[in-house]
Design a protein around this motif. Structure first.
Motif, mmCIF file in Angstrom:
data_model
loop_
_atom_site.group_PDB
_atom_site.id
_atom_site.type_symbol
_atom_site.label_atom_id
_atom_site.label_comp_id
_atom_site.label_asym_id
_atom_site.label_seq_id
_atom_site.Cartn_x
_atom_site.Cartn_y
_atom_site.Cartn_z
ATOM 1 N N ASP A 171 0.810 -1.156 0.114
ATOM 2 C CA ASP A 171 -0.080 -0.204 -0.177
ATOM 3 C C ASP A 171 1.015 1.136 -0.024
ATOM 4 O O ASP A 171 0.373 2.267 -0.559
ATOM 5 N N THR A 172 1.869 1.283 0.751
ATOM 6 C CA THR A 172 2.821 2.560 0.875
ATOM 7 C C THR A 172 3.800 2.758 -0.046
ATOM 8 O O THR A 172 4.208 3.796 -0.104
ATOM 9 N N ALA A 175 4.770 -1.738 -3.845
ATOM 10 C CA ALA A 175 5.434 -2.978 -4.228
ATOM 11 C C ALA A 175 4.583 -4.096 -4.855
ATOM 12 O O ALA A 175 3.313 -4.100 -4.182
ATOM 13 N N SER A 176 5.110 -5.301 -5.131
ATOM 14 C CA SER A 176 4.180 -6.422 -5.728
ATOM 15 C C SER A 176 4.285 -7.136 -4.344
ATOM 16 O O SER A 176 5.143 -7.212 -3.245
ATOM 17 N N LEU A 177 3.338 -8.287 -4.343
ATOM 18 C CA LEU A 177 3.424 -9.136 -3.472
ATOM 19 C C LEU A 177 4.705 -9.944 -3.162
ATOM 20 O O LEU A 177 5.130 -10.109 -2.010
ATOM 21 N N GLU A 178 5.211 -10.328 -4.402
ATOM 22 C CA GLU A 178 6.424 -11.007 -4.277
ATOM 23 C C GLU A 178 7.813 -10.261 -3.811
ATOM 24 O O GLU A 178 8.450 -10.649 -2.781
ATOM 25 N N ASP A 179 7.808 -9.144 -4.059
ATOM 26 C CA ASP A 179 8.675 -7.870 -3.777
ATOM 27 C C ASP A 179 8.537 -7.894 -1.967
ATOM 28 O O ASP A 179 9.371 -7.677 -1.127
ATOM 29 N N ALA A 180 7.327 -7.599 -1.442
ATOM 30 C CA ALA A 180 6.988 -7.361 -0.149
ATOM 31 C C ALA A 180 7.320 -8.208 0.639
ATOM 32 O O ALA A 180 7.652 -8.419 1.635
ATOM 33 N N GLN A 236 -4.642 -4.290 -7.305
ATOM 34 C CA GLN A 236 -5.875 -4.343 -6.389
ATOM 35 C C GLN A 236 -5.537 -3.219 -5.253
ATOM 36 O O GLN A 236 -6.572 -2.567 -4.889
ATOM 37 N N VAL A 237 -4.417 -3.367 -4.873
ATOM 38 C CA VAL A 237 -4.110 -2.557 -3.759
ATOM 39 C C VAL A 237 -4.213 -0.887 -4.038
ATOM 40 O O VAL A 237 -4.555 -0.054 -3.318
ATOM 41 N N GLU A 238 -3.598 -0.811 -5.340
ATOM 42 C CA GLU A 238 -3.639 0.786 -5.910
ATOM 43 C C GLU A 238 -5.226 1.095 -6.033
ATOM 44 O O GLU A 238 -5.379 2.362 -5.669
ATOM 45 N N VAL A 246 -8.198 0.265 2.240
ATOM 46 C CA VAL A 246 -6.937 -0.482 2.361
ATOM 47 C C VAL A 246 -7.135 -1.835 2.446
ATOM 48 O O VAL A 246 -8.280 -2.248 2.996
ATOM 49 N N VAL A 247 -6.328 -2.501 1.699
ATOM 50 C CA VAL A 247 -6.455 -4.198 1.860
ATOM 51 C C VAL A 247 -5.864 -4.729 3.048
ATOM 52 O O VAL A 247 -4.595 -4.380 3.364
#
Length: 436
Positions: A171-172, A175-180, A236-238, A246-247
């Motif tokens: 969210d902040t 980043a992608s899920l993989e990078d986060a 989706q988050v964006e 927020v997700v």
């Protein structure tokens, strides 16, 4: 004044939490004795490997591989092994030997809670487990005692710090899920195998515990609907951010009327959901946890803090330990679980919720009418619609927010939309929780 002998404490497990519990017991023994009225004596620490690495410098003579032998003669057994076996057998052995038990084992309680509580109640023993849900946050005792005279209607919980860190970073930073997830792993928030966290298994265990406690009903782990965050995308988050949401991965425990029979039941479920940024849970950042309780008389209550960490979780363990030790001095039976309500656990299809659906559709006349008919056919009402037209793709993006409907009706609507000739793809489906 009657002199009471020191209370013997057996510690099972010396991982990140167990080591800190032992350290704090040894370092703050005099202070704890003043609160209890008698000293706590750490009788020993049962481990699998005497030479294993510890997170605290502890006297070697305290360690033993004979857990059953250590339990015998102990007044309180602290189980911090984790997993099902040998933890289950050792806890039952402790109760049968006359000891009270403190545990932080969410997997054990979610799978075998009724068995353990029944064994403890039979002999008047105390089984406490504040550390099993949300780490240092005091939530078990408030539900078990402070709100015992109230009616808890709903719990929304962020109870897994790893997934909250990942979603917060997405969210902040975009980043992608993989990078986060990679960042969470580097910082030590995620295990080498993160499946239990990102798959929602950890949160589901905690949801089973919270629902059983809040609704005075045994809620088995297999009755908890579970979805993880593996399908959450940066897009989706964006999109959620742009719409004011927020997700978050939520553990939701809810008392509700069965839409088919009208009778009262309960629901326990875990899934990623859209939370309005005005809701208190939206402000829970990083690896922190929070539990939002809605009670009939008390109203909305928020419990927030560190959901994991050796020292933080040790605080919850020691809180249970001191409370049980004081009972040893004062006397009286342990606090038993209240499961008198015996409400049915409703399947996910009967839950009332709202969807936010993102569709890729053909940019041509009649599309909106066709889609509206699909919603009408399934008895689902559209609350809001936002359309974005592609520059030269011949397609448009529709973001549709629904009014409340049953999960079954909403799921059938999405299935029908995916088969509609005017819908190129169902890009995203997320539930909306916490909206007023």
């Amino acid at each position: 004044m009657i002199e009471y002998r020191p209370i013997r404490v057996a510690l099972l497990g010396a991982g990140s939490v167990g080591s800190q519990v032992a350290r704090l017991l040894l370092e703050h023994g005099d202070e704890l004795a003043g609160r209890i009225g008698v000293p706590l004596e750490l009788a020993g620490i049962a481990v699998r490997d005497l030479d294993g690495r510890r997170d605290a410098d502890l006297p070697r003579e305290l360690f033993t591989t004979d857990a059953e032998g250590l339990i015998v003669g102990s007044d309180i057994v602290v189980e911090l092994i984790g997993g099902i076996e040998p933890a289950r057998s050792l806890v039952l052995h402790a109760i049968a030997s006359g000891a009270d038990v403190v545990t932080g084992n969410k997997a054990l309680l979610a799978s075998h809670g009724p068995e353990l509580f029944a064994a403890a109640e039979q002999v008047g023993a105390q089984l406490s487990y504040e550390a099993a849900v949300a780490g240092a946050i005091p939530i078990i005792r408030p539900l078990r005692e402070s709100l015992a005279g109230d009616r808890v209607d709903r719990i929304l919980g962020i109870v897994n710090g790893t997934t909250n860190f990942i979603l917060d970073r997405m969210d902040t930073t975009g980043a992608s899920l993989e990078d986060a997830l990679a960042t969470a792993t580097d910082l030590g928030y995620a295990e080498a195998d993160p499946t239990a966290d990102i798959g929602g298994y950890d949160a589901a265990q905690k949801a089973a515990i919270l629902a059983s406690l809040a609704f005075h009903t045994s809620v088995p782990l297999e009755a908890v609907h579970r979805e993880g965050i593996t399908g959450v995308t940066a897009e989706q988050v964006e999109s959620a951010r742009a719409a004011g949401y927020v997700v978050k991965l939520l553990a939701i425990c809810e008392r509700l009327a069965d839409p088919e029979s009208g009778e009262e039941g309960v629901s326990a479920r875990v899934y990623p959901a859209l939370v309005p940024r005005t809701h208190p849970l939206a402000a829970v950042r990083g690896a922190n946890n929070a539990v939002f309780v809605e009670a009939s008389a008390a109203g909305p209550l928020m419990f927030y803090g560190a959901g994991a960490g050796g020292v933080q979780t040790a605080s919850a363990v020691l809180g249970d330990l001191v409370a049980i030790a004081r009972r040893h001095v004062i006397g009286g039976p342990g606090t038993s679980e209240s499961t008198h309500a015996d409400l049915p656990v409703l399947p996910i299809g009967r839950v009332i919720t709202r969807y936010a659906i993102t569709l890729e559709v053909a940019d041509e006349p009649g599309v909106l009418a066709t889609i509206a008919q699909v919603f009408a056919d399934h008895g689902v009402s559209v609350e809001q619609l936002q359309q974005t037209v592609g520059a030269a793709s011949g397609r448009a993006t529709l973001v549709i927010g629904t009014h409340e409907a049953t999960e079954a009706a909403l799921a059938d609507t999405v299935a029908a939309l995916s088969e509609s000739p005017v819908v190129a793809s169902v890009a995203s489906v997320l539930r909306v929780e916490g909206a007023q």
